[in-house]
Design an enzyme around this catalytic site. Structure first.
Site, mmCIF file in Angstrom:
data_model
loop_
_atom_site.group_PDB
_atom_site.id
_atom_site.type_symbol
_atom_site.label_atom_id
_atom_site.label_comp_id
_atom_site.label_asym_id
_atom_site.label_seq_id
_atom_site.Cartn_x
_atom_site.Cartn_y
_atom_site.Cartn_z
ATOM 1 N N ALA A 153 0.846 -1.191 0.000
ATOM 2 C CA ALA A 153 0.000 0.000 0.000
ATOM 3 C C ALA A 153 0.881 1.240 0.000
ATOM 4 O O ALA A 153 2.076 1.170 -0.299
ATOM 5 C CB ALA A 153 -0.943 -0.025 1.196
ATOM 6 N N SER A 154 0.311 2.372 0.358
ATOM 7 C CA SER A 154 1.008 3.646 0.186
ATOM 8 C C SER A 154 2.215 3.796 1.104
ATOM 9 O O SER A 154 3.252 4.305 0.688
ATOM 10 C CB SER A 154 0.041 4.807 0.409
ATOM 11 O OG SER A 154 -0.572 4.701 1.677
ATOM 12 N N ALA A 156 3.345 1.142 3.462
ATOM 13 C CA ALA A 156 3.921 -0.103 3.989
ATOM 14 C C ALA A 156 3.592 -1.265 3.068
ATOM 15 O O ALA A 156 2.744 -1.152 2.169
ATOM 16 C CB ALA A 156 3.391 -0.378 5.397
ATOM 17 N N LYS A 173 4.231 -6.372 8.857
ATOM 18 C CA LYS A 173 3.969 -5.113 8.158
ATOM 19 C C LYS A 173 5.208 -4.225 8.287
ATOM 20 O O LYS A 173 5.607 -3.864 9.395
ATOM 21 C CB LYS A 173 2.743 -4.434 8.774
ATOM 22 C CG LYS A 173 2.364 -3.106 8.124
ATOM 23 C CD LYS A 173 1.108 -2.537 8.791
ATOM 24 C CE LYS A 173 0.724 -1.194 8.195
ATOM 25 N NZ LYS A 173 -0.487 -0.631 8.854
ATOM 26 N N ASP A 309 -10.315 3.868 9.329
ATOM 27 C CA ASP A 309 -10.193 3.459 7.926
ATOM 28 C C ASP A 309 -10.783 2.065 7.719
ATOM 29 O O ASP A 309 -10.073 1.113 7.376
ATOM 30 C CB ASP A 309 -8.707 3.474 7.527
ATOM 31 C CG ASP A 309 -8.515 3.456 6.016
ATOM 32 O OD1 ASP A 309 -9.483 3.733 5.286
ATOM 33 O OD2 ASP A 309 -7.394 3.158 5.563
#
Length: 539
Positions: A153-154, A156, A173, A309
């Site tokens: 993703a953006s 990680a 992560k 989120d």
């Protein structure tokens, strides 16, 4: 020849200084281009396009004939910068995208292309993060480490690994190495642009900058994410209705760091909105959606500690370990959480109760205390469905009407948030949570009566001393339950229409959330002159 003479007239010192400056700038650009952070390029891109769109609006914003073309240009320019800069700019773009319903249609269309995804960084970059955090390589920290990420993703990416001491499978992560170097510059650029636009356009833009920046900084701190996940689990495990239905993967804080988070690996988990896979597993996707909505409602109205989120990728569905034919909902990615003050939580519960009882006095009192001056609009935003108490509805809105509305939006926004200091900052991310949850429900055909679930948990979140007793209390409870009953009947009639149409004619008709969207778009157009793109509410 002429050019040579002109150059020769320039003093030698000036020529050398100019050449040195150009060479230095070029060298700096080449060096920056070979770094992962690319700080120079990203900031130059941000300020150049930021100034360009400000000038564009100043020069062309007063021309009705070209207003749509202007919106198209500016929307493309803004989201192109978000996508090219990546990293935290994707997060910033998503904040705008989540609230795009009140923006012109060009922004709504362009916002849908902004995805929280990015190319994975190579293994060498991941190894550098491990050396900085642990002083060792991944294969030294774990018994086995998959060099290929399972998701990126953006900010990680996630790898699968196995612990040395217990042999347990875990999800690791890992923060991308450029994020920490980009963070300060990105936030500074965002704040500078907000101040510039507030000055140029006289709009209330910076009042929430500190609050948003604080949460963005927390989101890139994985130790904070570990604490958030544990706190959320402590709450959910104590709610009798949910403790056996909702799960948060175990976190291993002893081997996690600020940039590396190690969590329990969840097998055979699928996204909440993947209806086909959930059905193929022999599980009920409707039950999964209901449980997820209840989980987030319990956070909003009971604990006051809310996932910021909750998109479908962060809400997974698995088999229950003890009852394989039952659903268990798994919540992941706990970086962004909003903590409500106790006073706000109580007021928000009362606001939802009053919305369903048409208690305009309570609604007005709460909105006034929050510095909100348009109760109907705020009620519509809160419910994500039209709410009109006593405002007459226009029968038509021409292109001129829409242009005049957009031209006068500055005054409306200033009036809506006239008392910025009173506005509860919790609402910034809280409304985002509810919009994402609503989008999840809509994506699978609106199988769950989201509004009734939210309202029921809101009343449950009120303290005992807030309930009225005697005849007044009985009457209030009757009105509330009657309203929920009427909404339930409407919901089930829509469900019956869907099923009948599918069985008899093989066609698909709109679900509950789609009909709410249609009604919202109609009312926004007729009352406020906002023309919403037909797909703006698509998740």
């Amino acid at each position: 020849m002429i050019l040579t003479r002109l150059v020769q007239r320039i003093p030698r010192r000036t020529r050398w200084l100019t050449c040195g400056t150009v060479a230095g700038l070029y060298g700096g650009y080449v060096w920056d281009d070979h770094t992962e952070a690319k700080l120079v390029q990203r900031n130059l891109r941000t300020f150049y396009h930021g100034m360009a769109l400000a000038v564009d609006y100043k020069w062309h914003g007063g021309q009705m004939e070209t207003i749509n073309a202007l919106h198209e240009r500016v929307a493309n320019r803004i989201f192109d910068v978000f996508e090219r800069n990546g990293g935290l700019y994707i997060k910033m773009g998503q904040v705008i995208a989540a609230q795009s319903a009140v923006l012109p249609a060009a922004y709504q269309r362009r916002a849908r292309t902004l995805l929280d995804a990015a190319p994975a960084v190579p293994l060498a970059s991941i190894e550098r993060v491990f050396l900085e955090e642990y002083g060792a390589l991944p294969n030294d920290v774990f018994a086995w480490f998959d060099p290929h990420p399972i998701a990126s993703a953006s900010i990680a990416q996630v790898h699968r690994a196995r612990l040395k001491d217990t042999g347990e499978w875990v999800a690791v992560k890992i923060q991308k190495p450029a994020v920490q170097r980009q963070l300060g510059w990105d936030l500074y650029a965002l704040r500078a642009l907000l101040h510039m636009y507030e000055y140029l356009f006289e709009l209330p833009l910076t009042f929430a900058a500190d609050y948003i920046e604080m949460h963005i900084r927390k989101e890139v701190d994985f130790e904070n994410e570990a604490r958030n996940g544990q706190r959320a689990w402590d709450h959910l495990s104590q709610v009798s209705d949910l403790k056996d239905k909702v799960y948060i993967p175990k976190i291993y804080p002893e081997i996690s760091t600020r940039r590396v988070l190690v969590c329990e690996w969840i097998d055979q988990a699928v996204q909440l909105t993947d209806r086909e896979k959930i059905t193929d597993m022999g599980l009920d996707y409707k039950e999964a959606m209901k449980i997820s909505i209840e989980a987030f409602a319990s956070q909003i109205f009971l604990s006051g500690f809310v996932h910021g989120d909750p998109h479908a990728g962060n809400v997974l569905v698995t088999r229950h370990p003890k009852r394989p034919n039952k659903v268990r909902v798994v919540l992941v990615d706990h970086g962004l959480y909003v903590e409500e003050s106790e006073r706000f939580r109580q007021q928000y519960c009362k606001l939802w109760q009053s919305l369903f009882m048409l208690d305009l006095n309570t609604m007005s009192d709460i909105c006034a205390e929050w510095g909100i001056h348009d109760v109907d609009m705020f009620a519509s935003i809160t419910l994500q469905k039209p709410f009109v108490a006593d405002k007459p509805v226009q029968q038509s809105a021409t292109l001129k009407d829409i242009y005049e509305f957009q031209s006068g939006i500055k005054a409306r926004l200033k009036h809506f948030l006239e008392d910025q200091a009173q506005f509860p900052r919790e609402l910034i991310f809280l409304l985002r949570n509810m919009e994402i949850v609503r989008g999840n429900n809509k994506m699978v055909g609106s199988p769950v009566n989201r509004l009734n679930i939210m309202a029921s948990w809101a009343v449950r979140g009120l303290d005992e001393h807030d309930h009225h007793h005697g005849l007044q209390g009985l009457w209030r409870r009757f009105v509330f339950r009657f309203t929920l009953c009427m909404m339930s009947i409407s919901f089930w009639l829509i469900q019956l229409r869907q099923q009948t149409s599918k069985l008899l004619f093989g066609t698909t008709v709109h679900g509950f959330e789609d009909l709410v969207d249609d009604r919202m778009k109609e009312q926004m157009y007729l009352q406020y002159g906002i023309q919403i793109d037909e797909n703006v509410f698509d998740a």
